[in-house]
Design an enzyme around this catalytic site. Structure first.
Site, PDB file in Angstrom:
ATOM      1  N   CYS A   2      18.293 -29.827  17.443  1.00 23.28           N
ATOM      2  CA  CYS A   2      18.873 -30.769  18.260  1.00 23.28           C
ATOM      3  C   CYS A   2      20.491 -31.425  17.336  1.00 23.28           C
ATOM      4  CB  CYS A   2      18.271 -31.397  19.239  1.00 23.28           C
ATOM      5  SG  CYS A   2      16.124 -30.227  19.506  1.00 23.28           S
ATOM      6  N   ARG A  27      24.573 -27.961  18.125  1.00 22.68           N
ATOM      7  CA  ARG A  27      23.046 -27.338  17.689  1.00 22.68           C
ATOM      8  C   ARG A  27      21.832 -27.387  18.637  1.00 22.68           C
ATOM      9  NH1 ARG A  27      22.679 -30.108  12.459  1.00 22.68           N
ATOM     10  NH2 ARG A  27      20.284 -30.508  13.201  1.00 22.68           N
ATOM     11  N   TRP A  75      18.092 -28.212  21.920  1.00 22.85           N
ATOM     12  CA  TRP A  75      17.384 -26.986  21.823  1.00 22.85           C
ATOM     13  C   TRP A  75      15.512 -27.050  21.915  1.00 22.85           C
ATOM     14  CZ3 TRP A  75      14.975 -23.128  18.124  1.00 22.85           C
ATOM     15  CH2 TRP A  75      15.205 -21.568  18.078  1.00 22.85           C
ATOM     16  N   ASN A 101      15.077 -34.938  16.719  1.00 21.94           N
ATOM     17  CA  ASN A 101      14.930 -33.221  15.976  1.00 21.94           C
ATOM     18  C   ASN A 101      14.937 -32.903  14.966  1.00 21.94           C
ATOM     19  OD1 ASN A 101      16.375 -31.109  15.029  1.00 21.94           O
ATOM     20  ND2 ASN A 101      18.368 -32.007  13.476  1.00 21.94           N
ATOM     21  N   GLY A 102      13.492 -31.608  15.115  1.00 28.05           N
ATOM     22  CA  GLY A 102      12.595 -31.095  14.454  1.00 28.05           C
ATOM     23  C   GLY A 102      11.275 -31.249  15.222  1.00 28.05           C
ATOM     24  N   GLU A 488      27.892  -6.870   9.883  1.00 30.19           N
ATOM     25  CA  GLU A 488      27.968  -8.438  10.346  1.00 30.19           C
ATOM     26  C   GLU A 488      29.376  -7.702  12.024  1.00 30.19           C
ATOM     27  OE1 GLU A 488      27.979 -11.287  10.068  1.00 30.19           O
ATOM     28  OE2 GLU A 488      29.966 -12.219  10.795  1.00 30.19           O
ATOM     29  N   LYS A 492      28.022  -9.969  15.216  1.00 28.10           N
ATOM     30  CA  LYS A 492      28.974 -10.516  15.862  1.00 28.10           C
ATOM     31  C   LYS A 492      29.207 -10.204  17.527  1.00 28.10           C
ATOM     32  CE  LYS A 492      29.350 -13.246  14.293  1.00 28.10           C
ATOM     33  NZ  LYS A 492      28.868 -13.385  12.716  1.00 28.10           N
ATOM     34  N   GLU A 495      25.551 -10.930  19.412  1.00 24.45           N
ATOM     35  CA  GLU A 495      24.936 -12.814  19.914  1.00 24.45           C
ATOM     36  C   GLU A 495      26.209 -13.236  20.525  1.00 24.45           C
ATOM     37  OE1 GLU A 495      25.694 -15.431  16.113  1.00 24.45           O
ATOM     38  OE2 GLU A 495      27.322 -14.014  15.323  1.00 24.45           O
ATOM     39  N   HIS A 511      20.106  10.587   9.578  1.00 22.72           N
ATOM     40  CA  HIS A 511      19.132  10.253   9.541  1.00 22.72           C
ATOM     41  C   HIS A 511      18.296   9.553  10.939  1.00 22.72           C
ATOM     42  CE1 HIS A 511      19.296  11.341   5.607  1.00 22.72           C
ATOM     43  NE2 HIS A 511      20.270  10.980   4.846  1.00 22.72           N
ATOM     44  N   LYS A 610      23.996 -23.809  16.659  1.00 24.10           N
ATOM     45  CA  LYS A 610      24.418 -22.744  14.657  1.00 24.10           C
ATOM     46  C   LYS A 610      23.531 -23.505  13.632  1.00 24.10           C
ATOM     47  CE  LYS A 610      28.159 -22.426  12.886  1.00 24.10           C
ATOM     48  NZ  LYS A 610      28.901 -21.196  13.040  1.00 24.10           N
TER      49      LYS A 610
HETATM   50  O1  M6R Z   1      23.829 -22.562   8.259  1.00 25.03           O
HETATM   51  P1  M6R Z   1      23.589 -21.167   7.207  1.00 25.03           P
HETATM   52  O2  M6R Z   1      24.765 -20.149   7.182  1.00 25.03           O
HETATM   53  O3  M6R Z   1      22.451 -20.599   7.002  1.00 25.03           O
HETATM   54  O4  M6R Z   1      23.313 -20.024   9.090  1.00 25.03           O
HETATM   55  C1  M6R Z   1      22.361 -18.707   9.217  1.00 25.03           C
HETATM   56  C2  M6R Z   1      23.075 -18.220   9.914  1.00 25.03           C
HETATM   57  O5  M6R Z   1      22.022 -18.732  11.088  1.00 25.03           O
HETATM   58  C3  M6R Z   1      24.153 -17.869  10.498  1.00 25.03           C
HETATM   59  O6  M6R Z   1      24.787 -17.494   9.808  1.00 25.03           O
HETATM   60  C4  M6R Z   1      24.073 -16.979  12.138  1.00 25.03           C
HETATM   61  O7  M6R Z   1      22.910 -15.732  11.461  1.00 25.03           O
HETATM   62  C5  M6R Z   1      25.398 -16.762  13.428  1.00 25.03           C
HETATM   63  N1  M6R Z   1      24.638 -17.839  14.668  1.00 25.03           N
HETATM   64  C6  M6R Z   1      25.592 -15.969  12.867  1.00 25.03           C
HETATM   65  O8  M6R Z   1      26.980 -15.719  13.879  1.00 25.03           O
END
Ligand code: M6R
Length: 615
Positions: A2, A27, A75, A101-102, A488, A492, A495, A511, A610
């Site tokens: 959060c 966050r 969150w 937060n936690g 990747e 993208k 998500e 396969h 994030k």
């Molecule tokens: O802050 P970090 O690089 O450790 O975060 C890792 C993942 O949570 C982050 O890369 C996540 O997969 C992103 N939303 C991808 O776009």
């Protein structure tokens, strides 16, 4: 996971807190709340939804005056996102207010105990339990708020960054940290509290970052005093001068942070190698490596741990390190690694990659590797983050703040730094000739300009996005260095646009995934002229003969794939190991445009946050 913000001083707290929460929405953004002390009472407003919803509700519903207040953007972990579960939470007396937060893991047993003593709870949250525990301690032990917080925190198990204030003593806020980040901005007789420095950057450049197990009483007219939560030892605050500026954390004319961050990549990559890559002198200077060269050169192997996009950067690094430095590499999901019983020795080097430097699983993997004697090196973007502090040495990517939840410039700058590392180590180990080394350095210097050229495909990609925006599934294929880029690209897309997408090594298609291909299926193929080009061409033919739609990322001047594909996007020519820095650009833009066309919230996709500071 959060965002928390607090203010105490001479200004109106409301605008500072609301703006701060908006900057911290990366966050978490499923609910938000604010509590302001107006000199006599606490005015509290909270709601399911975003900070904008909170603003609308608070501005109609409560008095916004006061120079003391706290706010929260959530969150959800315990309790669904709704108005009642949103923070801040009151204690039963109505005197104490908390933001958290936690996760408090043992909250149920504490709740039972408090219930027996007559406490009641409105929400399902662990946080409401914590604030009432603090109240109970304060009452029964007859101690001040600071001490009550300390005693209570010694009874809880879990992670937290908290800020608590007491209506009866409105000249102070008590803060504490374990596992979740907490920064205190220090102004002229005013203090700012936040999960990172972005909420207070326009007011002060001076900040203290609490370490784990530290707490502070932030009191007007006094200097900050830190103490250890466990044993009450005094800790001395290190006041840092921040390098952030306001422009870096605002959208700068772009519609979304993600687009801004995609376009920032030429600069971000340059900032990553600035001062490190001295091509004219044939030198790579990296203090974190120079000081521990023996560890790397004599390593049995490198283990890379990371999550999400950072894990994909780790996969690219596996190719780079093995290719250029001839050091064996294993790449692990941090969340799996931490719960296995991995064989680690003091001859292993663990590299942890994390944009935020706060990812809980990555942090736990680091701690495990350290316990087992490995040397731990961090690749982080956020300066002073938990991972940066926990590692034995490291290198910052210097990409600037990444606000969009979908990682973009973090990925390319991580690859840049990992390439520098591999080149440096390969050179030290004598793995390639002087001329080859110079060729690499010179080409790395060309990359920002080539990324700029790759970005010029944006209008074409927007047209392609319009054709495929309603697809239900997508397949991404790549080989060698570009297999992780395929993963990747798929991440993208899923998500931010919620289209199901899979990334595969192109040769694996036969396969299994080939069964999915029909005329409805867009297949994005990375088909650059280096690295198994002919084999990728064969894969494309296999897709075409099953009527799949091909969107190919090719090297400029390509003829063979251009002939076969439905759409082609060109990138400039480069050395094979550097192609991921260019091939990823069109994939980022494609997912961005599709998400915009589907009216998705690009910067704050559903269910995500994030930084993932919980398991
Ligand atoms: O802050 P970090 O690089 O450790 O975060 C890792 C993942 O949570 C982050 O890369 C996540 O997969 C992103 N939303 C991808 O776009």
């Amino acid at each position: 996971m959060c965002g928390i913000v607090g203010y105490i001083g001479h200004r109106d707290a409301y605008p500072i807190i609301v703006k701060g929460l908006q900057r911290l929405e990366y966050r978490g953004y499923d609910s938000a709340g604010i509590a302001l002390y107006d000199g006599t009472s606490i005015n509290l407003s909270k709601t399911k939804g975003k900070v904008e919803d909170l603003k609308n509700k608070a501005e109609k519903g409560i008095s916004l005056t006061g120079n003391l207040g706290v706010g929260h953007t959530r969150w959800a972990t315990h309790g669904v996102p709704n108005d009642v579960n949103s923070h801040p939470h009151y204690s039963n007396s109505g005197d104490l207010v908390i933001i958290h937060n936690g996760i408090i893991e043992n909250y149920e047993s504490i709740k039972k105990e408090l219930t027996k003593r007559g406490y009641t709870f409105k929400s399902d949250t662990d946080t409401e339990v914590l604030v009432n525990l603090i109240e109970e301690v304060k009452k029964t032990e007859e101690v001040k708020l600071g001490q009550a917080v300390q005693i209570a925190l010694n009874q809880v198990v879990g992670a937290y960054a908290i800020a608590v204030f007491d209506k009866q003593k409105p000249d102070e806020i008590v803060v504490a940290k374990l596992g979740s980040p907490l920064a205190i901005g220090i102004g002229e007789n005013e203090f700012f509290i936040a999960s990172d420095a972005s909420p207070f950057i326009e007011f002060t450049n001076n900040a203290v970052y609490l370490e784990d197990q530290e707490m502070a009483i932030v009191r007007l007219g006094k200097e900050i005093k830190l103490r250890k939560i466990k044993d009450d030892a005094i800790a001395y605050p290190k006041i840092l001068e921040l390098q952030l500026n306001l422009e870096q954390i605002e959208k700068g004319g772009y519609d979304h942070f993600m687009l801004k961050e995609i376009y920032e990549q030429p600069h971000a990559i340059l900032d990553t190698y600035r001062g490190r890559l001295l091509a004219d002198q044939g030198i790579i200077r990296m203090a974190g490596i120079d000081q521990h060269l023996e560890k790397f050169v004599n390593a049995n192997r490198i283990i890379i741990v990371a999550c999400g996009t950072s894990w994909h950067a780790g996969l690219v690094a596996e190719y780079i390190f093995e290719d250029l430095a001839r050091i064996p590499v294993e790449v692990e999901y941090a969340s799996e690694f931490r719960y296995r019983n991995p064989v680690i020795t003091d001859k292993d080097v663990l590299i942890a990659i994390s944009q935020s430097g706060e990812t809980a699983d990555t942090l736990a993997a680091i701690k495990l590797a350290k316990e087992k004697g490995a040397f731990v090196f961090g690749v982080c973007n956020v300066v002073g983050s938990s991972i940066a502090r926990e590692t034995d040495a490291g290198a910052y990517t210097h990409a600037g703040p990444e606000i969009g939840v979908a990682s973009t410039k973090a990925f390319t700058t991580q690859i840049t730094i990992l390439t520098l590392m591999a080149l440096k180590l390969g050179k030290e180990k004598g793995e390639f000739s002087e001329s080859k080394f110079h060729e690499y350095l010179a080409e790395l210097e060309n990359i920002p300009a080539k990324v700029q050229i790759a970005l010029e495909s944006n209008p074409l990609i927007e047209i392609i996005a319009d054709v495929y925006k309603d697809s239900s599934n997508c397949l991404y294929l790549g080989r060698g260095y570009n297999f992780p880029v395929a993963l990747e690209g798929a991440l993208k897309l899923k998500e931010i646009s919620y289209i199901h997408a899979e990334g595969y090594p192109a040769a694996e298609m036969k396969h299994g995934p080939i069964a999915l291909i029909d005329e409805q299926m867009p297949v994005i193929v990375i088909a650059t002229n280096k690295g198994h080009y002919e084999k990728v061409v064969s894969n494309i033919q296999e897709i075409k003969s099953r009527k799949g739609m091909i969107i190919a990322v090719v090297t400029e001047g390509d003829e063979q794939v251009t002939e076969l594909a439905d759409h082609v996007v060109e990138i400039p020519e480069t050395i094979e190991s550097l192609t991921p820095l260019l091939t990823t650009i069109p994939l980022q833009l494609l997912s961005y445009h599709i998400a915009v066309m589907r009216n998705c919230n690009v910067d704050q996709p559903r269910n995500l946050a994030k930084s993932v500071t919980v398991e």
